[in-house]
Design a protein around this motif. Structure first.
Motif, mmCIF file in Angstrom:
data_model
loop_
_atom_site.group_PDB
_atom_site.id
_atom_site.type_symbol
_atom_site.label_atom_id
_atom_site.label_comp_id
_atom_site.label_asym_id
_atom_site.label_seq_id
_atom_site.Cartn_x
_atom_site.Cartn_y
_atom_site.Cartn_z
ATOM 1 N N LEU A 269 25.266 -11.941 -12.421
ATOM 2 C CA LEU A 269 26.669 -12.006 -12.013
ATOM 3 C C LEU A 269 26.887 -12.940 -10.832
ATOM 4 N N SER A 270 25.876 -13.072 -9.963
ATOM 5 C CA SER A 270 26.025 -13.904 -8.769
ATOM 6 C C SER A 270 26.289 -15.369 -9.108
ATOM 7 N N GLN A 271 25.934 -15.797 -10.306
ATOM 8 C CA GLN A 271 26.179 -17.183 -10.708
ATOM 9 C C GLN A 271 27.624 -17.400 -11.164
ATOM 10 N N PHE A 272 28.382 -16.307 -11.312
ATOM 11 C CA PHE A 272 29.741 -16.411 -11.836
ATOM 12 C C PHE A 272 30.800 -15.827 -10.899
ATOM 13 N N VAL A 273 30.449 -14.774 -10.172
ATOM 14 C CA VAL A 273 31.418 -14.054 -9.337
ATOM 15 C C VAL A 273 30.947 -14.121 -7.884
ATOM 16 N N SER B 102 25.141 -8.424 -25.214
ATOM 17 C CA SER B 102 26.553 -8.160 -25.498
ATOM 18 C C SER B 102 27.401 -9.068 -24.618
ATOM 19 N N GLU B 103 28.627 -9.286 -25.050
ATOM 20 C CA GLU B 103 29.549 -10.176 -24.345
ATOM 21 C C GLU B 103 30.829 -9.422 -24.029
ATOM 22 N N GLY B 104 31.651 -10.020 -23.186
ATOM 23 C CA GLY B 104 32.996 -9.513 -23.030
ATOM 24 C C GLY B 104 33.330 -8.916 -21.688
ATOM 25 N N LEU B 105 34.338 -8.053 -21.704
ATOM 26 C CA LEU B 105 34.963 -7.558 -20.489
ATOM 27 C C LEU B 105 34.037 -6.671 -19.669
ATOM 28 N N LEU B 106 33.876 -7.060 -18.421
ATOM 29 C CA LEU B 106 33.164 -6.269 -17.421
ATOM 30 C C LEU B 106 34.105 -6.182 -16.226
ATOM 31 N N LEU B 107 34.342 -4.966 -15.750
ATOM 32 C CA LEU B 107 35.187 -4.764 -14.583
ATOM 33 C C LEU B 107 34.307 -4.607 -13.354
ATOM 34 N N LEU B 108 34.712 -5.245 -12.259
ATOM 35 C CA LEU B 108 34.011 -5.121 -10.987
ATOM 36 C C LEU B 108 35.029 -4.688 -9.936
ATOM 37 N N THR B 109 34.597 -3.843 -9.011
ATOM 38 C CA THR B 109 35.505 -3.372 -7.977
ATOM 39 C C THR B 109 34.752 -3.119 -6.679
ATOM 40 N N ASP B 110 35.508 -3.042 -5.589
ATOM 41 C CA ASP B 110 34.942 -2.701 -4.286
ATOM 42 C C ASP B 110 35.253 -1.253 -3.915
ATOM 43 N N ASP B 111 35.840 -0.507 -4.832
ATOM 44 C CA ASP B 111 36.291 0.863 -4.587
ATOM 45 C C ASP B 111 35.434 1.844 -5.396
ATOM 46 N N GLY B 112 34.627 2.646 -4.711
ATOM 47 C CA GLY B 112 33.724 3.577 -5.389
ATOM 48 C C GLY B 112 34.445 4.587 -6.260
ATOM 49 N N ARG B 113 35.597 5.100 -5.803
ATOM 50 C CA ARG B 113 36.331 6.065 -6.625
ATOM 51 C C ARG B 113 36.890 5.404 -7.890
ATOM 52 N N TRP C 87 35.457 -17.446 -28.818
ATOM 53 C CA TRP C 87 34.653 -18.583 -28.405
ATOM 54 C C TRP C 87 33.340 -18.577 -29.189
ATOM 55 N N PRO C 88 32.706 -19.730 -29.378
ATOM 56 C CA PRO C 88 31.397 -19.742 -30.024
ATOM 57 C C PRO C 88 30.359 -19.068 -29.128
ATOM 58 N N ARG C 89 29.443 -18.358 -29.731
ATOM 59 C CA ARG C 89 28.386 -17.721 -28.953
ATOM 60 C C ARG C 89 27.213 -18.685 -28.806
ATOM 61 N N GLY D 1 43.044 -14.283 -22.410
ATOM 62 C CA GLY D 1 43.216 -15.423 -21.513
ATOM 63 C C GLY D 1 42.068 -15.684 -20.554
ATOM 64 N N ILE D 2 40.963 -14.947 -20.676
ATOM 65 C CA ILE D 2 39.823 -15.155 -19.774
ATOM 66 C C ILE D 2 38.666 -15.760 -20.579
ATOM 67 N N ALA D 3 38.279 -16.967 -20.255
ATOM 68 C CA ALA D 3 37.197 -17.661 -20.967
ATOM 69 C C ALA D 3 35.844 -17.081 -20.556
ATOM 70 N N PRO D 4 34.816 -17.234 -21.392
ATOM 71 C CA PRO D 4 33.483 -16.765 -21.027
ATOM 72 C C PRO D 4 33.025 -17.369 -19.695
ATOM 73 N N GLY D 5 32.472 -16.513 -18.826
ATOM 74 C CA GLY D 5 32.001 -16.962 -17.530
ATOM 75 C C GLY D 5 33.094 -17.051 -16.478
ATOM 76 N N GLU D 6 34.332 -16.762 -16.862
ATOM 77 C CA GLU D 6 35.458 -16.825 -15.935
ATOM 78 C C GLU D 6 35.902 -15.415 -15.558
ATOM 79 N N TRP D 7 36.658 -15.306 -14.472
ATOM 80 C CA TRP D 7 37.177 -14.015 -14.040
ATOM 81 C C TRP D 7 38.562 -14.190 -13.455
ATOM 82 N N GLN D 8 39.269 -13.073 -13.376
ATOM 83 C CA GLN D 8 40.569 -13.054 -12.706
ATOM 84 C C GLN D 8 40.761 -11.687 -12.057
ATOM 85 N N ASP D 9 41.637 -11.655 -11.057
ATOM 86 C CA ASP D 9 41.949 -10.384 -10.420
ATOM 87 C C ASP D 9 42.778 -9.548 -11.372
#
Length: 187
Positions: free
Chosen positions: A30-34, A49-60, A117-119, A172-180
């Motif tokens: 993840l450090s190479q992307f986020v 596997s590919e696709g949506l992964l959520l990341l947060t700074d909030d433990g709850r 997207w092509p894999r 709307g989120i391409a592979p390797g990209e992220w948004q808030d």
């Protein structure tokens, strides 16, 4: 205020910020992307596997998203080997017996080939074996659950893309990209 990141994890990327595997393995993380300090994955996606992964700074918030007791729906687009008929779909909808017990019922439907997207690397196709796509929504998170469920009904998974977690999607989120993302009603 909590931060939530929606990341489209490419195939072959580890769901962690460092690779604690074998020395010299140099697998992408993840450090190479986020490059956002203090965020951590809320759940996992396997290396293949590919696709949506959520990341947060909030433990709850992380617990609310990832812990099975909250039964947050996770929707996958799954390319399987074979021709999924009503019998296979019915079995997925009723719950499948795995080595670690019966799964909760899934929402399962056959869909037209999605525009994705092509894999890299591409999925290996066999001319003599048909394949099709399913849309599966599950509410638990066992290890490799979707792959084990499709295999249990005679449809081995070729490609697995998590499209949505709750109301958050990859749209709307391409592979390797992220948004808030908007934490919205989960606050």
């Amino acid at each position: 205020m909590s931060r939530l990141i929606l990341f489209n994890k490419p195939f072959g990327v580890l769901c962690q910020f460092t690779d604690k595997g074998t020395e010299g393995s140099a697998r992408p993380t993840l450090s190479q992307f986020v490059d956002v300090p203090g965020v951590y994955p809320a759940g996992r996606l396997d290396l293949d596997s590919e696709g949506l992964l959520l990341l947060t700074d909030d433990g709850r918030l992380q617990a609310r998203i990832a812990e099975p007791r909250y039964k947050m729906p996770k929707t996958y687009l799954v390319q399987v080997e074979g021709d999924a008929g009503e019998e296979s779909l019915k079995a997925l909808r009723e719950g499948v017996r795995l080595k670690d017990g019966l799964t909760l019922p899934a929402e399962a439907e056959r869909i037209d080939d999605p525009t994705l997207w092509p894999r890299d690397p591409p999925v290996r196709f066999r001319k003599t074996v048909p394949d099709c796509w399913l849309k599966l929504t599950i509410r638990e998170g066992r290890n490799r659950q979707v792959r084990r469920m499709t295999a249990a009904v005679g449809l081995p998974t070729l490609r697995l893309v998590r499209w949505a977690i709750g109301e958050w999607t990859l749209d709307g989120i391409a592979p390797g990209e992220w948004q808030d993302g908007d934490v919205g009603r989960l606050r």
